[in-house]
Design an enzyme around this catalytic site. Structure first.
Site, PDB file in Angstrom:
ATOM      1  N   SER A 165      85.079  72.922 -91.720  1.00 45.39           N
ATOM      2  CA  SER A 165      85.382  72.473 -90.363  1.00 45.39           C
ATOM      3  C   SER A 165      84.766  71.096 -90.103  1.00 45.39           C
ATOM      4  O   SER A 165      85.139  70.130 -90.765  1.00 45.39           O
ATOM      5  CB  SER A 165      84.895  73.521 -89.352  1.00 45.39           C
ATOM      6  OG  SER A 165      85.336  73.204 -88.056  1.00 45.39           O
ATOM      7  N   LEU A 166      83.810  70.992 -89.184  1.00 47.96           N
ATOM      8  CA  LEU A 166      83.163  69.713 -88.910  1.00 47.96           C
ATOM      9  C   LEU A 166      82.585  69.093 -90.176  1.00 47.96           C
ATOM     10  O   LEU A 166      82.568  67.871 -90.339  1.00 47.96           O
ATOM     11  CB  LEU A 166      82.068  69.935 -87.857  1.00 47.96           C
ATOM     12  CG  LEU A 166      81.208  68.783 -87.353  1.00 47.96           C
ATOM     13  CD1 LEU A 166      80.018  68.483 -88.240  1.00 47.96           C
ATOM     14  CD2 LEU A 166      82.021  67.526 -87.083  1.00 47.96           C
ATOM     15  N   ARG A 177      85.643  64.056 -80.775  1.00 52.38           N
ATOM     16  CA  ARG A 177      86.305  65.305 -81.182  1.00 52.38           C
ATOM     17  C   ARG A 177      85.700  66.486 -80.435  1.00 52.38           C
ATOM     18  O   ARG A 177      86.411  67.341 -79.893  1.00 52.38           O
ATOM     19  CB  ARG A 177      86.149  65.498 -82.688  1.00 52.38           C
ATOM     20  CG  ARG A 177      86.686  66.809 -83.273  1.00 52.38           C
ATOM     21  CD  ARG A 177      86.348  66.856 -84.763  1.00 52.38           C
ATOM     22  NE  ARG A 177      86.957  67.985 -85.475  1.00 52.38           N
ATOM     23  CZ  ARG A 177      86.327  69.141 -85.718  1.00 52.38           C
ATOM     24  NH1 ARG A 177      85.090  69.329 -85.254  1.00 52.38           N
ATOM     25  NH2 ARG A 177      86.937  70.100 -86.406  1.00 52.38           N
ATOM     26  N   GLN A 208      79.526  73.595 -87.641  1.00 51.00           N
ATOM     27  CA  GLN A 208      78.850  74.276 -86.538  1.00 51.00           C
ATOM     28  C   GLN A 208      78.465  75.695 -86.938  1.00 51.00           C
ATOM     29  O   GLN A 208      79.205  76.379 -87.641  1.00 51.00           O
ATOM     30  CB  GLN A 208      79.757  74.316 -85.307  1.00 51.00           C
ATOM     31  CG  GLN A 208      79.895  72.968 -84.623  1.00 51.00           C
ATOM     32  CD  GLN A 208      80.742  73.048 -83.364  1.00 51.00           C
ATOM     33  OE1 GLN A 208      81.861  72.553 -83.345  1.00 51.00           O
ATOM     34  NE2 GLN A 208      80.229  73.648 -82.321  1.00 51.00           N
ATOM     35  N   GLN A 225      93.661  70.044 -88.738  1.00 49.69           N
ATOM     36  CA  GLN A 225      92.503  70.919 -88.926  1.00 49.69           C
ATOM     37  C   GLN A 225      92.062  71.558 -87.616  1.00 49.69           C
ATOM     38  O   GLN A 225      91.561  72.683 -87.606  1.00 49.69           O
ATOM     39  CB  GLN A 225      91.348  70.108 -89.534  1.00 49.69           C
ATOM     40  CG  GLN A 225      90.142  70.937 -89.929  1.00 49.69           C
ATOM     41  CD  GLN A 225      88.838  70.220 -89.654  1.00 49.69           C
ATOM     42  OE1 GLN A 225      88.580  69.768 -88.543  1.00 49.69           O
ATOM     43  NE2 GLN A 225      88.020  70.091 -90.677  1.00 49.69           N
ATOM     44  N   HIS A 281      90.038  75.841 -84.149  1.00 54.30           N
ATOM     45  CA  HIS A 281      91.050  76.091 -85.173  1.00 54.30           C
ATOM     46  C   HIS A 281      92.157  77.064 -84.758  1.00 54.30           C
ATOM     47  O   HIS A 281      92.791  77.677 -85.614  1.00 54.30           O
ATOM     48  CB  HIS A 281      90.393  76.558 -86.483  1.00 54.30           C
ATOM     49  CG  HIS A 281      89.340  75.618 -86.969  1.00 54.30           C
ATOM     50  ND1 HIS A 281      89.637  74.343 -87.411  1.00 54.30           N
ATOM     51  CD2 HIS A 281      87.982  75.738 -87.031  1.00 54.30           C
ATOM     52  CE1 HIS A 281      88.507  73.734 -87.741  1.00 54.30           C
ATOM     53  NE2 HIS A 281      87.496  74.543 -87.512  1.00 54.30           N
TER      54      HIS A 281
END
Length: 315
Positions: free
Chosen positions: A96-97, A121, A16, A254, A205
């Protein structure tokens, strides 16, 4: 100095924050990209191609749209890489993603499973923190330990954590919005060059994401996960796991643990990687990677021309 031998390289995928209207327009001569978006539309019953071409940005930036959109963009770009006879990387990673995109590219997750997984998610993350409650901000000019001290001093009983360890001098903080605002002000007082609130609807996170992580863990129980054909260095532990249980646990953790991107790139370089290819338009990670290790050849694939150049550079 730039390393001359690029035969050992890594491919990385952004998450993102890299999305933009028209970001795939540079691949108009590669039907595999369009086919990937058509496949995604069949899976999700959602026209992500229209969203990426027309926007508006406000719709793209909604977490439930951004996450599947970035996954498809990354997978489409990697398929274009493969079609241009690009060599296989020594390893993958994703920010991340982007870690989900890396796992699809490595064969650990199927595209058909990964798309609804990341949408679930995203919805779980959005549901975990009511709109306007959380915040996320980038802080420039302080190191990790300085930022962690700022977070501890500004939290005042709320959640405030260093969540994206992006590059030397660029750290992202997240938590309750009021705590993030206090952290931004305190960081500036202590010498930060800049503190900027990011246009993201969830504080990723940090501890506020633990309810979302529990929901994700339940969902992951029914998702097939294979041992990756190519190692994927995962965010939470800076480790490439070789078991489905460990991979799923890393995806669970994560959500509420920091993205250790600095260490990820350092690990790759330490393992002999000479080049890092960002395989999704945006160039966000390429800028970070250059600041982490100036000896790496950092390449961004943003269109067909840069794709061809990156393929040639890594032969």
């Amino acid at each position: 100095m730039v390393v001359e031998n690029m035969s050992k390289f890594a491919i990385v995928f952004a998450g993102q924050g890299s999305q933009s209207v028209g970001m795939m327009s540079g691949f108009g001569d590669m039907p595999v990209v369009q086919r990937t978006f058509e496949e995604a539309a069949d899976i999700l019953k959602l026209d992500l191609w229209k969203m990426i071409v027309e926007g508006p940005a406000e719709i793209q930036n909604q977490t439930v749209n951004t996450q599947p959109l970035m996954l498809v963009a990354g997978v489409a770009t990697y398929r274009a890489w493969q079609e241009k006879s690009g060599n296989s990387p020594a390893c993958f990673a994703g920010h991340s993603l982007g870690e989900y995109t890396a796992l699809v590219a490595a064969g650990a997750l199927s595209f058909a499973d990964a798309l609804p997984l990341v949408r679930y998610r995203a919805q779980s993350m959005q549901d975990a923190v009511p709109e306007g409650t959380g915040g996320i901000a980038a802080v420039l000019g302080l190191d990790v330990e300085q930022i962690r001290t700022v977070c501890a001093d500004a939290a005042q009983g709320e959640v405030l954590e260093a969540v994206n360890l992006n590059s030397p001098g660029q750290i992202v903080i997240a938590g309750h919005k009021t705590a993030v605002e206090r952290g931004m002000a305190l960081a500036k007082e202590r010498g930060a060059k800049r503190a900027l609130l990011l246009p993201m609807s969830v504080p990723s996170h940090c501890a506020l994401m633990k309810p979302a992580a529990e929901r994700l863990a339940s969902y992951l129980k029914n998702v097939t996960c294979n041992v990756p054909a190519i190692p994927v260095v995962q965010n939470a532990d800076v480790t490439a796991f070789d078991s489905s249980v460990a991979i799923k646990n890393a995806l669970f953790e994560q959500l509420f643990r920091p993205v250790r991107w600095i260490e990820t790139i350092q690990k790759m370089a330490g393992d002999g990687v000479g080049a890092v290819v960002e395989c999704v338009p945006g160039k966000v990670l390429t800028g970070l990677n250059k600041r982490i290790d100036g000896n790496l050849n950092c390449l961004a694939v943003a269109d067909t021309a840069s794709l061809v150049a990156a393929v040639e550079a890594t032969r």
